[in-house]
Design an enzyme around this catalytic site. Structure first.
Site, short mmCIF file in Angstrom:
data_model
loop_
_atom_site.label_atom_id
_atom_site.label_comp_id
_atom_site.label_asym_id
_atom_site.label_seq_id
_atom_site.Cartn_x
_atom_site.Cartn_y
_atom_site.Cartn_z
N HIS A 66 0.58 15.37 -3.89
CA HIS A 66 0.14 14.00 -3.56
C HIS A 66 0.92 13.40 -2.38
O HIS A 66 0.32 13.04 -1.37
CB HIS A 66 0.19 13.12 -4.81
CG HIS A 66 0.05 11.66 -4.54
ND1 HIS A 66 -1.08 11.10 -4.01
CD2 HIS A 66 0.93 10.63 -4.70
CE1 HIS A 66 -0.91 9.79 -3.87
NE2 HIS A 66 0.31 9.49 -4.28
N HIS A 91 7.29 8.34 -0.84
CA HIS A 91 6.80 7.03 -1.30
C HIS A 91 6.84 6.80 -2.80
O HIS A 91 6.90 5.67 -3.24
CB HIS A 91 5.40 6.73 -0.74
CG HIS A 91 4.27 7.34 -1.50
ND1 HIS A 91 3.77 8.58 -1.24
CD2 HIS A 91 3.54 6.85 -2.54
CE1 HIS A 91 2.78 8.84 -2.07
NE2 HIS A 91 2.61 7.81 -2.87
N ASP A 92 6.80 7.87 -3.59
CA ASP A 92 6.79 7.66 -5.04
C ASP A 92 8.13 7.95 -5.72
O ASP A 92 8.24 7.80 -6.93
CB ASP A 92 5.70 8.53 -5.69
CG ASP A 92 4.33 7.85 -5.66
OD1 ASP A 92 4.29 6.60 -5.61
OD2 ASP A 92 3.31 8.57 -5.67
N GLU A 95 9.87 4.88 -7.43
CA GLU A 95 9.03 4.42 -8.53
C GLU A 95 9.08 5.38 -9.72
O GLU A 95 9.19 4.95 -10.86
CB GLU A 95 7.59 4.30 -8.01
CG GLU A 95 6.58 3.83 -9.03
CD GLU A 95 6.86 2.43 -9.54
OE1 GLU A 95 7.54 1.68 -8.83
OE2 GLU A 95 6.43 2.10 -10.65
N ASP A 96 9.00 6.67 -9.44
CA ASP A 96 8.79 7.63 -10.53
C ASP A 96 9.99 8.49 -10.90
O ASP A 96 9.92 9.25 -11.86
CB ASP A 96 7.63 8.58 -10.16
CG ASP A 96 6.31 7.85 -10.07
OD1 ASP A 96 6.22 6.74 -10.62
OD2 ASP A 96 5.37 8.38 -9.45
N ASP A 157 -2.03 6.22 0.69
CA ASP A 157 -1.80 6.54 -0.72
C ASP A 157 -3.07 6.25 -1.52
O ASP A 157 -3.53 7.07 -2.32
CB ASP A 157 -0.64 5.66 -1.21
CG ASP A 157 -0.29 5.88 -2.67
OD1 ASP A 157 -0.41 7.04 -3.14
OD2 ASP A 157 0.11 4.91 -3.34
MN MN Z 1 1.33 7.50 -4.58
#
Ligand code: MN
Length: 732
Positions: A66, A91-92, A95-96, A157
């Site tokens: 992704h 980018h993630d 967050e993750d 995204d």
């Molecule tokens: Mn994403």
């Protein structure tokens, strides 16, 4: 979108796939990255690969697919450079995974960390279900995105998530598709990313209304052969002429997106068959930038040699490009078969800009990443400027970026839109009035701050309260929201009322003690005695203990009445003075008073029936003014000793001069009609008449002799009844 590893997966094969994707990312980029840039991208890749290790998307693919795909869109389809590519890969991760913004900052520096921070904040907002409206989302995104790249990466995204929406559960599909339509497609549109916008819309429609979507797709397929034939026939003479002209060009029929066809069917309430512009003819010419405008018009002239244009449908976005950078020349012409056809004429460069946004424009000029900074700045300008094309920009964008709104979070992550310069106290009141009243301060990012602390977008605020806290008038000095202001004021009013009640009880008790009756007359005496403005004031000051009742014993009282005269003459307020004059019977009688010489003021032309005052001027002459004359107020406040009450003698009919202002629609004979009404119907003498007319309207002033206000009123009514007269006012 996370799911834990499943068994039996060919890890070796996947590892190769991941590496291939990474290499393609570098290879297919539009830039030749320098060593530093390649190193940064590689580092981002290594870190993201490690951070997302073992995690899969709903589709079963390794998660790293992704971010790599988002990075590919960012560079290939939007045209951004290495910083954006690295940021997209990362980018993630905040967050993750366990990595923090701080980690990113120390690994990649503040620019990339800033972008990731913006992206993470946006992600947070979208997790909040419900309450916040779509229009607000868009504002939020713009507010939180200090760097335009945040928006662009977010769009990439979203595009990838839309392309892979198939594997999501139905309810998620609907939610994501709706968001896409409401927020992301319009954003892409504003940024001039047409290709991206159309794809987002089509994908969203596909999930939101699969039946409609499939129907339109099927119909487009069915009609393809007919359409192709039509396009060939239509373009044939144009091709011949263009060939003769020696221009290098491309001409083809361009299908509208499924979504825009559906939108047209829906807004116009027509079936597919009646959407005349299912396709447009596009002519793209290969020409130097310096000649492009002239060449486009040359093509226009060729097209209109063969087909008649609809003059109402000529759109010249070359001379004045749209705010998002779109340039093109559009005309709609009548084909031989009696069907309107839209023709879009543009240069290669314009086409690239139209399809892929302004990034394409800069890319066109030089293939370096320096050009990108230019573009980023340009996008920012586009977003921030309202001047270029106000019509295009009258929506959230302008409103938000100029304005004056911030977004603040509650401890639970709920978002509140607040005006610029809102304080902790405003925020407390925004949540609940009670919370505001008890507020003693707040915590912003774990730090204790005072009530008056000014908030910034993105702040998460916790309110600190105390049971003994009370609103006070100081608070009004720093709150900005209407809600906080009115709550504080209303509290202060309530507080004052209860003090007044207390004061009144106290006073009445004391009055009983001294045998003074409670009536208005006595209250008025007390007001004068204590030099306060009103009974409310009196009660309040007694309640606050700023008036002592002990000297009540000094008042002379007879049969319950206070006889004691006020010790000093009170200077009354203008309102009080006017009030007393209105009611007072012993006043100077204007009209036929032989005792006083008077003159009617020429500023306000008072007439019987008006509330009036007399003013002793420097020549010792009594000037009579209307109470609402603008000269009266300064007289009352500066020379109150020279002002006397006045009233009219009603026994005599005398004429007084009054001025009337009127306006309306001019027509022949209207002035004569007005004078007839005044002199014949009303038997009023006209002193002056002055009517000016221009552009079919008129404005006028008439001075007349009337007896009193009643007389004047009926004259005004008669004038107003004349056809064409729209406004009649007495000159103030
Ligand atoms: Mn994403």
């Amino acid at each position: 979108m996370l799911q834990v590893v499943r068994e039996n997966i060919d890890e070796e094969k996947e590892r190769k796939q991941v590496l291939r994707k990474y290499r393609n990312l570098l290879r297919n980029s539009r830039f030749d990255y320098n060593e530093d840039e390649v190193r940064t991208i590689r580092k981002a890749f290594d870190i993201a690969l490690e951070a997302h290790k073992g995690v899969r998307r709903k589709s079963g693919e390794p998660y790293i697919f992704h971010p790599l795909e988002v990075a590919r869109i960012v560079t290939e389809e939007i045209g951004l450079g290495s910083i954006s590519v690295a940021s997209a890969i990362l980018h993630d991760v905040v967050e993750d995974t366990d990595l923090t913004i701080k980690d990113i900052d120390s690994l990649f520096g503040s620019v990339i960390a800033g972008i990731i921070d913006g992206l993470t904040k946006i992600e947070h907002i979208f997790e909040q279900e419900g309450s916040i409206q779509a229009a607000n989302f868009r504002k939020v995104i713009l507010t939180l995105a200090d760097d335009v790249r945040v928006i662009l990466i977010k769009l990439a995204d979203r595009l990838h998530n839309m392309r892979t929406l198939e594997s999501m559960p139905k309810d998620k599909q609907l939610k994501i598709a709706s968001e896409t339509l409401y927020i992301y497609a319009p954003l892409a549109h504003r940024l001039g990313l047409y290709a991206l916008k159309s794809e987002l819309e089509d994908l969203a429609l596909k999930y939101k209304a699969p039946k409609v979507y499939n129907e339109i797709v099927a119909k487009l397929k069915q009609t393809k052969a007919v359409r192709t034939r039509f396009i060939n026939r239509f373009t044939e003479p144009l091709r011949n002429s263009l060939d003769e002209s020696g221009m290098s060009y491309e001409i083809y029929g361009r299908l509208k997106s499924v979504y825009s066809i559906w939108n047209k069917m829906r807004t116009k309430g027509i079936p597919f068959e009646e959407v005349y512009d299912v396709f447009a003819i596009r002519v793209i010419i290969d020409t130097e930038e310096i000649n492009e405008k002239a060449d486009c018009w040359k093509v226009y002239s060729i097209v209109t040699d063969y087909y008649t244009p609809n003059p109402d449908r000529l759109r010249d976005w070359i001379s004045t490009p749209k705010a998002n950078g779109y340039e093109s020349l559009h005309t709609t012409v009548m084909s031989r078969t009696g069907k309107w056809v839209e023709v879009q004429i543009r240069s290669n460069r314009m086409d690239a800009v139209a399809e892929r946004g302004l990034a394409a424009h800069w890319r066109y000029k030089e293939k370096s990443s320096d050009a990108l900074d230019n573009w980023i700045n340009r996008v920012r300008e586009v977003l921030e400027s309202a001047v270029q094309n106000p019509v295009e920009f009258i929506d959230d964008f302008k409103l938000n970026l100029f304005a004056k709104e911030i977004f603040v979070f509650t401890p639970k992550g709920e978002i509140k839109a607040m005006p610029h310069k809102s304080t902790v106290l405003d925020f407390a009141y925004e949540i609940h009035t009670e919370l505001g009243s008890r507020c003693v301060g707040g915590k912003v990012s774990q730090k204790l701050v005072p009530l008056s602390h000014v908030l910034k977008s993105g702040d998460q605020v916790e309110i600190v309260t105390s049971k003994v806290q009370q609103p006070n008038s100081q608070w009004l000095n720093f709150v900005v929201t209407a809600k906080a202001k009115s709550a504080i004021k209303s509290h202060l009013r309530d507080e004052r009322k209860s003090i007044e009640r207390k004061g009144k009880q106290k006073l009445n008790k004391a009055l009983r003690k001294y045998g003074i009756i409670r009536n208005d007359e006595n209250y008025t005496k007390l007001i004068q005695y204590y030099r306060v403005m009103s009974t409310h004031d009196l009660f309040y000051k007694i309640g606050m203990d700023s008036i002592s009742l002990s000297n009540l014993s000094r008042l002379k009282v007879e049969r319950g009445k206070i006889l004691y005269r006020p010790r000093k003459k009170m200077k009354l307020s203008v309102e009080q003075m006017v009030e007393t004059m209105r009611g007072n019977k012993k006043a100077l009688v204007v009209g036929r008073s032989p005792k006083v010489d008077y003159a009617l003021a020429t500023c306000c032309h008072p007439i019987p029936g008006d509330d009036v005052i007399g003013f002793l001027n420097r020549n010792n002459e009594m000037e009579i003014h209307r109470i609402n004359c603008e000269n009266t107020i300064p007289l009352l406040s500066n020379y109150s000793y020279k002002v006397v009450k006045a009233k009219w003698d009603s026994s005599e009919t005398i004429s007084f001069l009054a001025g009337i202002k009127l306006s309306g629609i001019d027509r022949r004979g209207i002035v004569k009609e007005m004078t007839t009404v005044i002199s014949d119907d009303m038997h009023v003498n006209i002193r002056t008449i002055n009517i000016k007319s221009s552009d079919g309207t008129f404005d006028g002033e008439i001075t007349v002799y009337v007896n009193d206000t009643k007389h004047l009123m009926s004259l005004k009514d008669k004038l107003r009844a004349i056809k064409g007269v729209s406004k009649v006012h007495r000159l103030e």
